[in-house]
Design an enzyme around this catalytic site. Structure first.
Site, PDB file in Angstrom:
ATOM      1  CD  GLU A  99      -3.066   0.899   0.367  1.00 49.21           C
ATOM      2  OE1 GLU A  99      -2.531   1.508  -0.577  1.00 49.21           O
ATOM      3  OE2 GLU A  99      -4.244   1.089   0.689  1.00 49.21           O
ATOM      4  CG  ASP A 100      -0.983   4.646  -1.642  1.00 49.16           C
ATOM      5  OD1 ASP A 100      -1.691   4.001  -0.830  1.00 49.16           O
ATOM      6  OD2 ASP A 100      -1.472   5.355  -2.533  1.00 49.16           O
ATOM      7  CG  ASP A 103      -6.762   8.302   6.174  1.00 49.61           C
ATOM      8  OD1 ASP A 103      -6.585   8.603   7.357  1.00 49.61           O
ATOM      9  OD2 ASP A 103      -7.485   8.989   5.426  1.00 49.61           O
ATOM     10  CE  LYS A 131      -3.323  10.648   5.846  1.00 48.60           C
ATOM     11  NZ  LYS A 131      -4.401  11.377   5.137  1.00 48.60           N
ATOM     12  CG  PHE A 152      -4.822  15.110   1.096  1.00 49.56           C
ATOM     13  CD1 PHE A 152      -5.513  13.907   1.158  1.00 49.56           C
ATOM     14  CD2 PHE A 152      -4.458  15.602  -0.154  1.00 49.56           C
ATOM     15  CE1 PHE A 152      -5.846  13.205   0.001  1.00 49.56           C
ATOM     16  CE2 PHE A 152      -4.785  14.918  -1.310  1.00 49.56           C
ATOM     17  CZ  PHE A 152      -5.482  13.720  -1.231  1.00 49.56           C
ATOM     18  CG  ASP A 159      -4.813  10.509  -6.696  1.00 48.58           C
ATOM     19  OD1 ASP A 159      -4.810   9.768  -5.698  1.00 48.58           O
ATOM     20  OD2 ASP A 159      -5.858  10.838  -7.286  1.00 48.58           O
ATOM     21  NE  ARG A 165      -2.723   8.265  -9.526  1.00 46.84           N
ATOM     22  CZ  ARG A 165      -3.415   7.792  -8.497  1.00 46.84           C
ATOM     23  NH1 ARG A 165      -2.780   7.395  -7.421  1.00 46.84           N
ATOM     24  NH2 ARG A 165      -4.730   7.722  -8.540  1.00 46.84           N
TER      25      ARG A 165
HETATM   26  P1  5GP Z   1      -8.123   4.051   3.946  1.00 48.99           P
HETATM   27  O1  5GP Z   1      -9.112   2.997   3.562  1.00 48.99           O
HETATM   28  O2  5GP Z   1      -7.028   3.556   4.846  1.00 48.99           O
HETATM   29  O3  5GP Z   1      -8.813   5.272   4.486  1.00 48.99           O
HETATM   30  O4  5GP Z   1      -7.554   4.579   2.595  1.00 48.99           O
HETATM   31  C1  5GP Z   1      -6.342   4.266   2.047  1.00 48.99           C
HETATM   32  C2  5GP Z   1      -6.272   4.912   0.683  1.00 48.99           C
HETATM   33  O5  5GP Z   1      -6.746   6.252   0.758  1.00 48.99           O
HETATM   34  C3  5GP Z   1      -4.856   5.011   0.183  1.00 48.99           C
HETATM   35  O6  5GP Z   1      -4.502   3.902  -0.585  1.00 48.99           O
HETATM   36  C4  5GP Z   1      -4.896   6.287  -0.643  1.00 48.99           C
HETATM   37  O7  5GP Z   1      -5.330   5.990  -1.942  1.00 48.99           O
HETATM   38  C5  5GP Z   1      -5.942   7.119   0.030  1.00 48.99           C
HETATM   39  N1  5GP Z   1      -5.334   8.104   0.952  1.00 48.99           N
HETATM   40  C6  5GP Z   1      -5.335   8.087   2.306  1.00 48.99           C
HETATM   41  N2  5GP Z   1      -4.681   9.146   2.809  1.00 48.99           N
HETATM   42  C7  5GP Z   1      -4.238   9.862   1.746  1.00 48.99           C
HETATM   43  C8  5GP Z   1      -3.467  11.056   1.614  1.00 48.99           C
HETATM   44  O8  5GP Z   1      -3.020  11.725   2.561  1.00 48.99           O
HETATM   45  N3  5GP Z   1      -3.206  11.454   0.332  1.00 48.99           N
HETATM   46  C9  5GP Z   1      -3.652  10.781  -0.759  1.00 48.99           C
HETATM   47  N4  5GP Z   1      -3.324  11.267  -1.956  1.00 48.99           N
HETATM   48  N5  5GP Z   1      -4.378   9.642  -0.672  1.00 48.99           N
HETATM   49  C10 5GP Z   1      -4.652   9.193   0.567  1.00 48.99           C
END
Ligand code: 5GP
Length: 180
Positions: A99-100, A103, A131, A152, A159, A165
């Site tokens: 994963e990148d 959150d 995060k 963010f 992105d 990206r």
């Molecule tokens: P989660 O399900 O953990 O909320 O979401 C994870 C996904 O949300 C990540 O793979 C990413 O695509 C997006 N995401 C979460 N935080 C950020 C952020 O700070 N910046 C960006 N660009 N995408 C985020």
């Protein structure tokens, strides 16, 4: 694009150092595993996964899923959609999800549950960024590159509305960009 960035959190060099460290940790843990699947979650994983796999020293397969919870917004919608599924069976396989950023944790909770349901032998997560203050569901990835506050970020795969990206670093996006 650089002018839209408020602060650089990780330079390209720092990302490389972190990725190498993660690679050696994972390589040690999986040296006796039988061809695990490195499963990238599109599209944000692409730069990180392509670097990370260079530092993984065991035989592996790569696969991708496209699972979305953000749409085009800066907040997770909580509604996880599978836009592209994995192409192979995970039954009895070790899976390492790449994963990148984590959150809310909802995307990974959904994907992990699905992979277990399909009979994966083990499922672990490697993420470049974490995060933890954003969590809705409790979740701790096994391999974490760098912990960030609840901001963010964009760049190195991440992105905003499909832009940024290709920035070689990770930076905080100026609020004026998404509050227009
Ligand atoms: P989660 O399900 O953990 O909320 O979401 C994870 C996904 O949300 C990540 O793979 C990413 O695509 C997006 N995401 C979460 N935080 C950020 C952020 O700070 N910046 C960006 N660009 N995408 C985020």
């Amino acid at each position: 694009m650089n002018k839209d960035i408020k602060e650089v959190l990780l330079s390209h060099e720092e990302i490389l150092t972190i990725t190498k460290k993660l690679g050696s940790l994972i390589s040690a843990d999986y040296k006796n595993s039988s061809k695990p699947i490195l499963l990238g979650l599109l599209k944000g994983c692409v730069p990180f996964m392509s670097y990370l796999m260079n530092y993984l020293t065991f035989p592996l397969e790569i696969e991708f899923m496209d699972v979305s919870s953000y749409g085009n917004d800066i907040k997770s919608s909580g509604d996880v959609k599978i836009k592209k599924d994995i192409d192979v069976s995970v039954f009895n396989r070790d899976v390492i999800i790449c994963e990148d950023i984590v959150d809310t944790g909802q995307t990974l909770n959904t994907v992990i549950r699905l992979l277990h349901h399909r009979g994966a032998r083990s499922v672990e997560v490697v993420t470049l960024l974490d995060k933890p203050d954003g969590r809705i569901t409790p979740f701790k990835p096994k391999y974490i590159g760098y912990v960030i506050p609840k901001v963010f970020v964009v760049g190195f795969g991440l992105d905003y509305q499909q832009y940024y990206r290709n920035l070689p670093y990770i930076g905080i996006l100026k609020e004026s960009i998404y509050k227009k």
